[in-house]
Design a protein around this motif. Structure first.
Motif, PDB file in Angstrom:
ATOM      1  N   ALA A  96       0.844  -1.188   0.000  1.00 13.39           N
ATOM      2  CA  ALA A  96       0.000   0.000   0.000  1.00 13.39           C
ATOM      3  C   ALA A  96       0.884   1.244   0.000  1.00 13.39           C
ATOM      4  CB  ALA A  96      -0.900  -0.005   1.232  1.00 13.39           C
ATOM      5  N   PRO A  97       0.359   2.369  -0.456  1.00 13.66           N
ATOM      6  CA  PRO A  97       1.155   3.599  -0.493  1.00 13.66           C
ATOM      7  C   PRO A  97       1.730   3.939   0.866  1.00 13.66           C
ATOM      8  CG  PRO A  97      -0.892   3.899  -1.691  1.00 13.66           C
ATOM      9  CD  PRO A  97      -0.983   2.565  -1.018  1.00 13.66           C
ATOM     10  N   GLU A 143       3.722  -6.451   2.152  1.00 15.17           N
ATOM     11  CA  GLU A 143       3.255  -7.436   3.113  1.00 15.17           C
ATOM     12  C   GLU A 143       2.740  -8.687   2.421  1.00 15.17           C
ATOM     13  OE1 GLU A 143      -0.015  -6.102   5.506  1.00 15.17           O
ATOM     14  OE2 GLU A 143      -1.337  -5.803   3.803  1.00 15.17           O
ATOM     15  N   PHE A 144       2.845  -9.770   3.128  1.00 20.73           N
ATOM     16  CA  PHE A 144       2.400 -11.068   2.649  1.00 20.73           C
ATOM     17  C   PHE A 144       0.880 -11.128   2.594  1.00 20.73           C
ATOM     18  CE2 PHE A 144       2.045 -15.510   2.137  1.00 20.73           C
ATOM     19  CZ  PHE A 144       1.181 -16.011   3.113  1.00 20.73           C
ATOM     20  N   THR A 198      -6.579  -1.729  -0.587  1.00 11.84           N
ATOM     21  CA  THR A 198      -5.994  -0.958  -1.681  1.00 11.84           C
ATOM     22  C   THR A 198      -4.472  -1.060  -1.647  1.00 11.84           C
ATOM     23  OG1 THR A 198      -7.826   0.604  -1.808  1.00 11.84           O
ATOM     24  CG2 THR A 198      -5.685   1.364  -2.612  1.00 11.84           C
ATOM     25  N   ALA A 199      -3.888  -1.500  -2.762  1.00  9.92           N
ATOM     26  CA  ALA A 199      -2.443  -1.709  -2.819  1.00  9.92           C
ATOM     27  C   ALA A 199      -2.063  -2.160  -4.224  1.00  9.92           C
ATOM     28  CB  ALA A 199      -2.014  -2.775  -1.816  1.00  9.92           C
ATOM     29  N   THR A 256       0.109  -5.330  -9.959  1.00 17.87           N
ATOM     30  CA  THR A 256      -1.147  -4.841 -10.525  1.00 17.87           C
ATOM     31  C   THR A 256      -1.882  -4.090  -9.421  1.00 17.87           C
ATOM     32  OG1 THR A 256      -3.141  -5.488 -11.755  1.00 17.87           O
ATOM     33  CG2 THR A 256      -2.408  -7.007 -10.033  1.00 17.87           C
ATOM     34  N   LEU A 257      -2.401  -2.922  -9.760  1.00 17.35           N
ATOM     35  CA  LEU A 257      -2.993  -2.034  -8.762  1.00 17.35           C
ATOM     36  C   LEU A 257      -4.446  -2.383  -8.510  1.00 17.35           C
ATOM     37  CD1 LEU A 257      -2.881   0.519  -6.971  1.00 17.35           C
ATOM     38  CD2 LEU A 257      -3.463   1.844  -9.028  1.00 17.35           C
ATOM     39  N   VAL A 258      -4.769  -2.536  -7.239  1.00 14.45           N
ATOM     40  CA  VAL A 258      -6.147  -2.725  -6.796  1.00 14.45           C
ATOM     41  C   VAL A 258      -6.535  -1.521  -5.950  1.00 14.45           C
ATOM     42  CG1 VAL A 258      -7.697  -4.115  -5.370  1.00 14.45           C
ATOM     43  CG2 VAL A 258      -5.996  -5.234  -6.838  1.00 14.45           C
TER      44      VAL A 258
END
Length: 124
Positions: free
Chosen positions: A39-40, A45-46, A90-91, A118-120
């Protein structure tokens, strides 16, 4: 092995999304596969990992019961089905692979191969 992640996008909170990661270059069944996210402003993280046959999985506590990792060795692809998405999901999601692991755990340093991410984005 080369990894190509896809399937990210914008989704409303409570919605679902499925990520895919296609592998090429080496026998896919040799690799333990995993998903991580970043995440921004936060550390990577796993999220989840799956063994070579697909018969064993491990999840981060934050996603357990909402996300499902699976693989299709015939299609050289690993998936991450995400349900009940939250804003905190979101990450940028990355797939990772390694052919040396003998058991599942969620340390990014264990994985020698990474996809591009890939951005979610989950809107609340």
């Amino acid at each position: 092995v080369q990894l190509q992640a896809s399937g990210g996008g914008l989704v409303q909170a409570g919605g679902s999304l499925r990520l895919s990661c296609a592998a090429s270059g080496r026998p896919f069944g040799d690799y333990v596969m995993a998903w991580f996210r970043q995440a921004p402003g936060k550390e990577r993280e796993f999220v989840a990992t799956i063994n070579r046959s697909g018969g064993s999985t491990l999840y981060a506590t934050s996603v357990k019961g909402r996300f499902t990792i699976s693989r299709d060795n015939g299609k050289n692809t690993v998936y991450l089905q995400m349900r009940s998405l939250k804003a905190e999901d979101t990450a940028v999601y990355y797939c990772a692979a390694d052919n040396r692991l003998t058991y599942l755990r969620g340390l990014s340093g264990d994985y020698g191969y990474w996809g591009q991410g890939t951005l979610v984005t989950v809107s609340s």
